[in-house]
Motif scaffolding. Structure first.
Motif, PDB file in Angstrom:
ATOM      1  N   ASN A   1      -7.470   4.553  -2.679  1.00  0.00           N
ATOM      2  CA  ASN A   1      -8.192   5.462  -1.774  1.00  0.00           C
ATOM      3  C   ASN A   1      -9.661   5.076  -1.598  1.00  0.00           C
ATOM      4  O   ASN A   1     -10.442   5.867  -1.082  1.00  0.00           O
TER       5      ASN A   1
ATOM      6  N   TRP B   1       4.400   5.940  -5.220  1.00  0.00           N
ATOM      7  CA  TRP B   1       4.410   6.089  -6.684  1.00  0.00           C
ATOM      8  C   TRP B   1       3.358   7.099  -7.123  1.00  0.00           C
ATOM      9  O   TRP B   1       3.611   7.938  -7.994  1.00  0.00           O
ATOM     10  N   ALA B   2       2.165   7.008  -6.543  1.00  0.00           N
ATOM     11  CA  ALA B   2       1.071   7.908  -6.916  1.00  0.00           C
ATOM     12  C   ALA B   2       1.438   9.352  -6.605  1.00  0.00           C
ATOM     13  O   ALA B   2       1.199  10.252  -7.426  1.00  0.00           O
TER      14      ALA B   2
ATOM     15  N   ARG C   1      -0.722  11.436  -8.689  1.00  0.00           N
ATOM     16  CA  ARG C   1      -1.974  10.687  -8.685  1.00  0.00           C
ATOM     17  C   ARG C   1      -2.405  10.457  -7.242  1.00  0.00           C
ATOM     18  O   ARG C   1      -1.706  10.815  -6.305  1.00  0.00           O
TER      19      ARG C   1
ATOM     20  N   GLY D   1      -3.568   7.284  -5.958  1.00  0.00           N
ATOM     21  CA  GLY D   1      -3.259   5.951  -5.456  1.00  0.00           C
ATOM     22  C   GLY D   1      -4.471   5.276  -4.843  1.00  0.00           C
ATOM     23  O   GLY D   1      -5.610   5.757  -4.981  1.00  0.00           O
TER      24      GLY D   1
ATOM     25  N   ARG E   1       2.508   1.849  -3.409  1.00  0.00           N
ATOM     26  CA  ARG E   1       1.583   2.413  -4.398  1.00  0.00           C
ATOM     27  C   ARG E   1       1.274   3.881  -4.112  1.00  0.00           C
ATOM     28  O   ARG E   1       1.103   4.693  -5.026  1.00  0.00           O
ATOM     29  N   LYS E   2       1.208   4.236  -2.830  1.00  0.00           N
ATOM     30  CA  LYS E   2       0.950   5.624  -2.458  1.00  0.00           C
ATOM     31  C   LYS E   2       2.128   6.532  -2.821  1.00  0.00           C
ATOM     32  O   LYS E   2       1.937   7.664  -3.284  1.00  0.00           O
TER      33      LYS E   2
ATOM     34  N   SER F   1      11.094   2.876  -3.057  1.00  0.00           N
ATOM     35  CA  SER F   1       9.924   3.318  -3.819  1.00  0.00           C
ATOM     36  C   SER F   1      10.244   4.563  -4.628  1.00  0.00           C
ATOM     37  O   SER F   1       9.790   4.719  -5.770  1.00  0.00           O
TER      38      SER F   1
ATOM     39  N   TYR G   1       0.838  -1.206   0.000  1.00  0.00           N
ATOM     40  CA  TYR G   1       0.000   0.000   0.000  1.00  0.00           C
ATOM     41  C   TYR G   1       0.873   1.256   0.000  1.00  0.00           C
ATOM     42  O   TYR G   1       0.637   2.195  -0.779  1.00  0.00           O
TER      43      TYR G   1
END
Length: 351
Positions: free
Chosen positions: A56, A46-47, A52, A54, A43-44, A304, A40
């Motif tokens: 949510n 990267w977003a 972005r 991510g 991905r957050k 990340s 999680y």
């Protein structure tokens, strides 16, 4: 813990067995939860870097997204290609996952908080991490498909190449610490930097080794920019192409468990492990495991960050970096560090 179970009336043998099993569960269960949460976080991050949002939707702030993904793959059908070697095909993800968990047996989370405090803990880590390539090779070969097979060939060459330089980097750490025991390596870093900083990273001879170790960890775990084994533009999805359901999830869990392991090794070998950053008495009131987890999270954020910003290497660049750059530099630093320690009487003082 063995003494506790003996106090309940168990014989020593049963008490030891139950204590060992309890220790394994105390490491494995939180580790699996941590893997779900760092996916999680991954991905957050990267977003955020890509502007972005991510995950949510599932749960507050998307915190339950990883568990939803896990439930999805658990309920999917496991499909085995008709031309695959079924036994090895099924065994490959099990090997990958098991080896990823086995490496945590010697990780010290705090002073005395370790499942197996063996004198050759660093050698054990190096040996276990070398075995992880077998799961990838087995998956690539057993799939009976050209893209997974190419991925397995790449993985074997890549991991072996960077394990050589990692080995010489670890020799540099062992020379300074005078031991292969991970707990003793952490304690040897107490006040090492100018007498006030806990960690080897501020040592001018060991700082380049940490930089190389961090980059080698990216290559060892097949993370960007070294994810040539999963290059979707070339290999569809690499060695995982033919996998689905929980067999795919085991690869995923093993990969992130290895990433967490490498992040924690960065903290243990170069940044003082469970020790606070500064050798100042009030900071020792904070539990050591908190310091170790904070440092591990910092390195995972760096993993990340690199993944979201650095483009993928070509394969020839990957191999050239390992054999023509990291290997000669690490060999030179082994000579420099051993010469410096001999010249300054470090070995004599230790004896």
């Amino acid at each position: 813990m063995t003494e506790f179970f003996q106090s309940l009336g168990m014989s020593y043998e049963w008490a030891w067995a139950v204590a060992t099993l309890a220790g394994i569960l105390l490491i494995a269960l939180p580790l699996m939860l941590a893997v779900a949460m760092i996916i999680y976080v991954d991905r957050k991050v990267w977003a955020a870097i890509n502007l972005r949002r991510g995950p949510n939707v599932v749960g507050p702030f998307g915190l339950l997204q990883s568990f939803a993904d896990g439930l999805k793959v658990f309920l999917q059908e496991t499909i085995i290609p008709s031309a695959a070697n079924k036994g090895i095909f099924i065994l490959a993800p099990i090997v990958t996952f098991t080896v990823a968990l086995a490496a945590w047996a010697v990780i010290p989370f705090d002073a005395g908080v370790v499942l197996a405090d063996i004198n050759v803990g660093l050698l054990y880590i190096l040996a276990i991490s070398s075995l992880s390539v077998y799961g990838v090779i087995m998956a690539g070969w057993a799939s009976n498909s050209k893209y997974p097979f190419f991925s397995a060939m790449r993985a074997s060459a890549q991991m072996i190449s960077y394990e050589v330089s990692i080995g010489f980097i670890l020799v540099c750490v062992v020379l300074y610490a005078g031991t292969f025991n991970l707990s003793d390596i952490v304690m040897a870093q107490k006040g090492h930097g100018l007498g006030i900083v806990n960690g080897y990273v501020f040592n001018l001879l060991l700082f380049p080794m940490w930089v190389m170790f961090f980059i080698s960890c990216l290559a060892e775990t097949q993370r960007v920019p070294f994810d040539l084994t999963e290059a979707e533009s070339e290999l569809v999805a690499g060695y995982q192409t033919e996998y689905s359901s929980m067999s795919f999830a085991l690869f995923w869990l093993g990969e992130y468990a290895n990433i967490l392991l490498m992040c924690m090794l960065n903290a243990i070998l170069f940044f003082g492990g469970w020790l606070p950053p500064i050798d100042w008495a009030p900071l020792y009131y904070v539990p050591g495991i908190i310091w170790l987890l904070l440092k591990t999270f910092f390195f995972f954020f760096m993993f990340s960050w690199v993944m979201a910003t650095v483009p993928r290497y070509r394969y020839d660049q990957l191999m050239r970096l390992g054999w023509k750059v990291f290997l000669p530099i690490s060999l030179i630093f082994v000579v420099l560090i051993s010469g410096y320690l001999m010249a300054t009487g470090h070995y004599g003082a230790a004896a």
